[in-house]
Design a protein around this motif. Structure first.
Motif, PDB file in Angstrom:
ATOM      1  N   ILE A   1       0.808  -1.229   0.000  1.00  0.00           N
ATOM      2  CA  ILE A   1       0.000   0.000   0.000  1.00  0.00           C
ATOM      3  C   ILE A   1       0.835   1.269   0.000  1.00  0.00           C
ATOM      4  CG2 ILE A   1      -1.911  -1.178   1.131  1.00  0.00           C
ATOM      5  CD1 ILE A   1      -1.097   0.269   3.714  1.00  0.00           C
ATOM      6  N   GLY A   2       2.157   1.139  -0.097  1.00  0.00           N
ATOM      7  CA  GLY A   2       2.991   2.336  -0.215  1.00  0.00           C
ATOM      8  C   GLY A   2       3.262   3.007   1.116  1.00  0.00           C
ATOM      9  N   THR A   3       3.208   4.340   1.121  1.00  0.00           N
ATOM     10  CA  THR A   3       3.521   5.119   2.318  1.00  0.00           C
ATOM     11  C   THR A   3       2.232   5.678   2.904  1.00  0.00           C
ATOM     12  OG1 THR A   3       3.932   7.032   0.892  1.00  0.00           O
ATOM     13  CG2 THR A   3       5.830   5.734   1.555  1.00  0.00           C
ATOM     14  N   PRO A   4       1.686   5.021   3.929  1.00  0.00           N
ATOM     15  CA  PRO A   4       0.398   5.459   4.474  1.00  0.00           C
ATOM     16  C   PRO A   4       0.482   6.861   5.066  1.00  0.00           C
ATOM     17  CG  PRO A   4       1.012   3.277   5.286  1.00  0.00           C
ATOM     18  CD  PRO A   4       2.219   3.853   4.622  1.00  0.00           C
ATOM     19  N   ASP A   5      -0.565   7.655   4.810  1.00  0.00           N
ATOM     20  CA  ASP A   5      -0.645   8.983   5.423  1.00  0.00           C
ATOM     21  C   ASP A   5      -0.806   8.836   6.929  1.00  0.00           C
ATOM     22  OD1 ASP A   5      -0.421  10.319   3.041  1.00  0.00           O
ATOM     23  OD2 ASP A   5      -2.575  10.437   2.702  1.00  0.00           O
ATOM     24  N   PRO A   6      -0.125   9.677   7.704  1.00  0.00           N
ATOM     25  CA  PRO A   6      -0.237   9.571   9.157  1.00  0.00           C
ATOM     26  C   PRO A   6      -1.478  10.276   9.694  1.00  0.00           C
ATOM     27  CG  PRO A   6       1.306  11.306   8.599  1.00  0.00           C
ATOM     28  CD  PRO A   6       0.869  10.691   7.294  1.00  0.00           C
ATOM     29  N   ASP A   7      -2.034   9.718  10.746  1.00  0.00           N
ATOM     30  CA  ASP A   7      -3.160  10.348  11.423  1.00  0.00           C
ATOM     31  C   ASP A   7      -2.606  11.280  12.501  1.00  0.00           C
ATOM     32  OD1 ASP A   7      -5.656  11.022  12.257  1.00  0.00           O
ATOM     33  OD2 ASP A   7      -6.048   9.155  13.335  1.00  0.00           O
ATOM     34  N   ARG A   8      -1.933  12.342  12.046  1.00  0.00           N
ATOM     35  CA  ARG A   8      -1.341  13.319  12.954  1.00  0.00           C
ATOM     36  C   ARG A   8      -2.010  14.675  12.739  1.00  0.00           C
ATOM     37  NH1 ARG A   8       4.413  11.871  10.609  1.00  0.00           N
ATOM     38  NH2 ARG A   8       4.667   9.734  11.382  1.00  0.00           N
ATOM     39  N   PHE A   9      -1.889  15.540  13.716  1.00  0.00           N
ATOM     40  CA  PHE A   9      -2.433  16.894  13.634  1.00  0.00           C
ATOM     41  C   PHE A   9      -3.920  16.867  13.264  1.00  0.00           C
ATOM     42  CE2 PHE A   9       2.101  17.198  12.652  1.00  0.00           C
ATOM     43  CZ  PHE A   9       2.501  18.101  13.624  1.00  0.00           C
ATOM     44  N   GLY A  10      -4.633  15.905  13.879  1.00  0.00           N
ATOM     45  CA  GLY A  10      -6.072  15.838  13.644  1.00  0.00           C
ATOM     46  C   GLY A  10      -6.787  17.102  14.059  1.00  0.00           C
ATOM     47  N   ASN A  11      -6.179  17.866  14.960  1.00  0.00           N
ATOM     48  CA  ASN A  11      -6.796  19.127  15.398  1.00  0.00           C
ATOM     49  C   ASN A  11      -6.822  20.169  14.281  1.00  0.00           C
ATOM     50  OD1 ASN A  11      -3.862  19.130  15.718  1.00  0.00           O
ATOM     51  ND2 ASN A  11      -4.088  21.151  16.667  1.00  0.00           N
ATOM     52  N   LEU A  12      -6.044  19.925  13.217  1.00  0.00           N
ATOM     53  CA  LEU A  12      -6.003  20.890  12.117  1.00  0.00           C
ATOM     54  C   LEU A  12      -6.828  20.464  10.913  1.00  0.00           C
ATOM     55  CD1 LEU A  12      -2.203  21.827  12.160  1.00  0.00           C
ATOM     56  CD2 LEU A  12      -4.089  22.897  13.402  1.00  0.00           C
ATOM     57  N   ASP A  13      -7.292  19.229  10.891  1.00  0.00           N
ATOM     58  CA  ASP A  13      -8.063  18.749   9.744  1.00  0.00           C
ATOM     59  C   ASP A  13      -9.284  19.633   9.507  1.00  0.00           C
ATOM     60  OD1 ASP A  13      -6.371  16.667   9.200  1.00  0.00           O
ATOM     61  OD2 ASP A  13      -7.506  15.179  10.340  1.00  0.00           O
ATOM     62  N   GLY A  14      -9.442  20.039   8.266  1.00  0.00           N
ATOM     63  CA  GLY A  14     -10.597  20.851   7.899  1.00  0.00           C
ATOM     64  C   GLY A  14     -10.419  22.335   8.093  1.00  0.00           C
ATOM     65  N   VAL A  15      -9.315  22.756   8.738  1.00  0.00           N
ATOM     66  CA  VAL A  15      -9.081  24.187   8.929  1.00  0.00           C
ATOM     67  C   VAL A  15      -8.582  24.789   7.611  1.00  0.00           C
ATOM     68  CG1 VAL A  15      -7.781  25.931  10.202  1.00  0.00           C
ATOM     69  CG2 VAL A  15      -8.525  23.833  11.365  1.00  0.00           C
ATOM     70  N   PRO A  16      -9.199  25.877   7.130  1.00  0.00           N
ATOM     71  CA  PRO A  16      -8.736  26.501   5.880  1.00  0.00           C
ATOM     72  C   PRO A  16      -7.257  26.866   5.956  1.00  0.00           C
ATOM     73  CG  PRO A  16     -10.850  27.414   6.547  1.00  0.00           C
ATOM     74  CD  PRO A  16     -10.383  26.566   7.691  1.00  0.00           C
ATOM     75  N   GLY A  17      -6.519  26.522   4.913  1.00  0.00           N
ATOM     76  CA  GLY A  17      -5.086  26.811   4.880  1.00  0.00           C
ATOM     77  C   GLY A  17      -4.224  25.665   5.346  1.00  0.00           C
ATOM     78  N   TYR A  18      -4.839  24.543   5.802  1.00  0.00           N
ATOM     79  CA  TYR A  18      -4.066  23.384   6.268  1.00  0.00           C
ATOM     80  C   TYR A  18      -4.009  22.332   5.171  1.00  0.00           C
ATOM     81  CZ  TYR A  18      -2.687  19.192   8.789  1.00  0.00           C
ATOM     82  OH  TYR A  18      -2.044  18.045   9.192  1.00  0.00           O
ATOM     83  N   PHE A  19      -2.804  21.878   4.864  1.00  0.00           N
ATOM     84  CA  PHE A  19      -2.575  20.814   3.897  1.00  0.00           C
ATOM     85  C   PHE A  19      -2.011  19.622   4.663  1.00  0.00           C
ATOM     86  CE2 PHE A  19      -2.559  24.754   1.660  1.00  0.00           C
ATOM     87  CZ  PHE A  19      -3.107  24.491   0.407  1.00  0.00           C
ATOM     88  N   ASP A  20      -2.743  18.508   4.674  1.00  0.00           N
ATOM     89  CA  ASP A  20      -2.333  17.369   5.491  1.00  0.00           C
ATOM     90  C   ASP A  20      -1.179  16.582   4.898  1.00  0.00           C
ATOM     91  OD1 ASP A  20      -3.632  16.173   3.386  1.00  0.00           O
ATOM     92  OD2 ASP A  20      -5.017  14.993   4.602  1.00  0.00           O
ATOM     93  N   SER A  21      -0.751  16.948   3.689  1.00  0.00           N
ATOM     94  CA  SER A  21       0.379  16.286   3.036  1.00  0.00           C
ATOM     95  C   SER A  21       0.873  17.186   1.910  1.00  0.00           C
ATOM     96  CB  SER A  21      -0.060  14.926   2.468  1.00  0.00           C
ATOM     97  OG  SER A  21       0.943  14.373   1.631  1.00  0.00           O
ATOM     98  N   PRO A  22       2.159  17.110   1.565  1.00  0.00           N
ATOM     99  CA  PRO A  22       2.639  17.862   0.398  1.00  0.00           C
ATOM    100  C   PRO A  22       2.296  17.191  -0.926  1.00  0.00           C
ATOM    101  CG  PRO A  22       4.465  16.746   1.474  1.00  0.00           C
ATOM    102  CD  PRO A  22       3.262  16.475   2.314  1.00  0.00           C
ATOM    103  N   TYR A  23       1.639  16.033  -0.873  1.00  0.00           N
ATOM    104  CA  TYR A  23       1.271  15.286  -2.072  1.00  0.00           C
ATOM    105  C   TYR A  23      -0.255  15.130  -2.144  1.00  0.00           C
ATOM    106  CZ  TYR A  23       6.037  13.892  -0.880  1.00  0.00           C
ATOM    107  OH  TYR A  23       7.342  13.893  -0.490  1.00  0.00           O
TER     108      TYR A  23
END
Length: 497
Positions: A162-184
């Protein structure tokens, strides 16, 4: 009786496993096999790391180690030389080459298409499923894989790539405008970040460097802040690190001898001692080990030092670690879990900075951005939160200082533990106890065959490659290592008829 193999994930690991399976089945079909290939993205033979179109996203490993066929690490280099010659831009046969990752994607696609054609000619049935696998049910004799679109398939063996799984980190920022959960994928950044906006990039390793390259490729003008716990940039690649060094101290033979003669376990302290002896032997001058601990220090000065050292070929760490690559997993597994955890806490950032390096061309771009005042690196970050007034983000450091910015990019790298992997399939297998967490990261598996060791006797036949086994097999960030593991896994799968 015919058997069925299902490979879930068609990035580099999946392509390597598929190509190896076809190679072996062409000359030894046994009772017959059907191969199912599962990929949730719209393209096969791409993967997250190689799906980028950014010109600044280069391979971080020299081309001679990037072949996708087992025991043929130089195959990509041969392909690349032929391609460049056909384009009228031949490579220097002795030169070092870190191509753009989009060019490596073309190589992956060629290997995949060749395997498909070889399978067709040999009469090996191959079925492709463009869907996300979300659950696996069944027992040791057979399994059923269910997909997100409601369809399902039956299979005898499952290989998780499955490759490189995205981490479940910084969940407090998910959905906040201006937050990118990955550079890809990188187009999210290029389309969603204004040219003059200040940007905070969480992390300072290779994923963070990719994020910087994405911004520099688009002539970004806002200040770029790299922030991390250690504030360590990767070191700078040296010419042909895979050649020209013979180890004297940091060898598997010496590790075994220490264990045998002392009658005690090999420890992380022993590992450090052997590495230091090796480095001090490799250089004609003393090493200031205190200065080599760069955590929280001047990253720009360290980068300029590394560029000069790489140009002068006066940098032993890469040659040692690259020369030790075939022994690294065996040495890793001679450490007790307690020492593996100590390695992660004390040494892992330094190891990663020296082992997974930045190509010279990108190192110079980073140094130029620093000199122009466009880029800064800072360590000892404490936390990153959304601004209470809804105006971007606030980064807090251990000394109490803060940094405000409208954009945050999470480039802290892939998930390491099963618990922080967000994929529904991984969580399904965890709930069933068919994946067992390794004390350091990833899942427990047989090291030679990559067969997953489940907690229950009724689990289907599961195998895994890559980041899913990062605790069991230390070098899972390296394509050449994953290709070798794919060969071992496919050999074991096809033998058990």
């Amino acid at each position: 009786m015919p058997k069925t193999l299902t490979i879930i994930g068609m990035g580099a690991c999946g392509v390597a496993a598929f190509a190896e399976a076809v190679t072996r089945l062409r000359y030894d079909p046994g009772d017959g096999w059907t191969i199912h290939l599962v990929e949730r993205d719209d393209q096969l033979a791409r993967g997250l790391a190689f799906g980028t179109e950014q010109p600044g996203h280069l391979l971080n490993t020299e081309s001679r180690l990037m072949g996708l066929y087992d025991r043929e690490p130089g195959h990509f280099r041969t392909w690349l030389e032929a391609r460049r010659a056909a384009m009228g831009t031949p490579l220097d046969p002795d030169g070092v080459e870190y191509p753009q990752r989009r060019e490596y994607r073309e190589y992956m696609h060629d290997v995949f298409e060749r395997a498909l054609e070889d399978a067709r000619v040999a009469g090996i049935p191959v079925e492709i499923h463009r869907a996300e696998a979300i659950t696996i049910d069944g027992d040791h004799s057979s399994a059923t894989i269910e997909f997100s679109d409601g369809s399902s398939i039956a299979t005898d063996v499952v290989l998780l790539t499955i490759g490189t799984p995205d981490p479940d980190r910084f969940g407090n920022l998910d959905g906040v405008p201006g937050y990118f959960d990955s550079p890809y994928p990188s187009h999210r950044m290029t389309e969603g970040i204004g040219q003059h906006q200040p940007v905070v990039i969480l992390g300072s390793g290779l994923s963070a460097i990719d994020a910087v390259m994405t911004l520099l490729d688009t002539d970004h003008r806002g200040h770029i802040h790299l922030v991390s716990k250690e504030g360590l940039l990767p070191r700078v690649e040296i010419p042909a690190p895979e050649t020209g060094y013979e180890r004297r101290h940091l060898t598997l033979e010496n590790v075994h001898r220490l264990i045998r003669e002392r009658g005690t376990a090999f420890s992380v302290v022993d590992l450090v001692r052997l590495f230091r002896m090796e480095a001090e032997t490799a250089l004609p001058h003393p090493i200031d080990w205190h200065a080599e601990d760069r955590r929280g220090r001047d990253a720009e000065a360290a980068l300029l030092h590394d560029i000069a050292a790489a140009e002068a070929e006066d940098e032993p760490f890469q040659r040692i670690l690259t020369a030790a690559r075939h022994d690294s997993t065996a040495i890793w597994n001679l450490l007790r879990p307690v020492d593996q955890k100590r390695f992660g806490k004390w040494l892992a950032p330094h190891f990663a900075a020296a082992r997974f390096v930045t190509p010279m061309i990108n190192a110079r771009r980073i140094a130029d951005a620093m000199t122009r005042g466009l880029l800064s690196v800072r360590g000892l970050v404490d936390e990153t939160v959304a601004d209470e007034n809804g105006e971007g983000f606030v980064v807090r450091f251990e000394n109490g200082e803060t940094l405000a910015a409208p954009i945050v990019v999470n480039a802290t790298g892939q998930a390491t533990t099963l618990e922080e992997m967000k994929e529904p399939l991984i969580r399904d297998l965890l709930e069933k106890d068919w994946l067992q967490p390794h004390p350091v990261g990833g899942a427990i598996a047989h090291r030679a065959t990559c067969r997953v060791i489940s907690a229950t006797r009724d689990a289907p036949r599961l195998y895994a490659l890559g980041q899913l086994l990062n605790g069991e097999l230390r070098d899972t960030n390296a394509v050449w290592f994953n290709v070798e593991c794919a060969g071992g896994a496919i050999d074991d799968i096809l033998r058990q008829r």
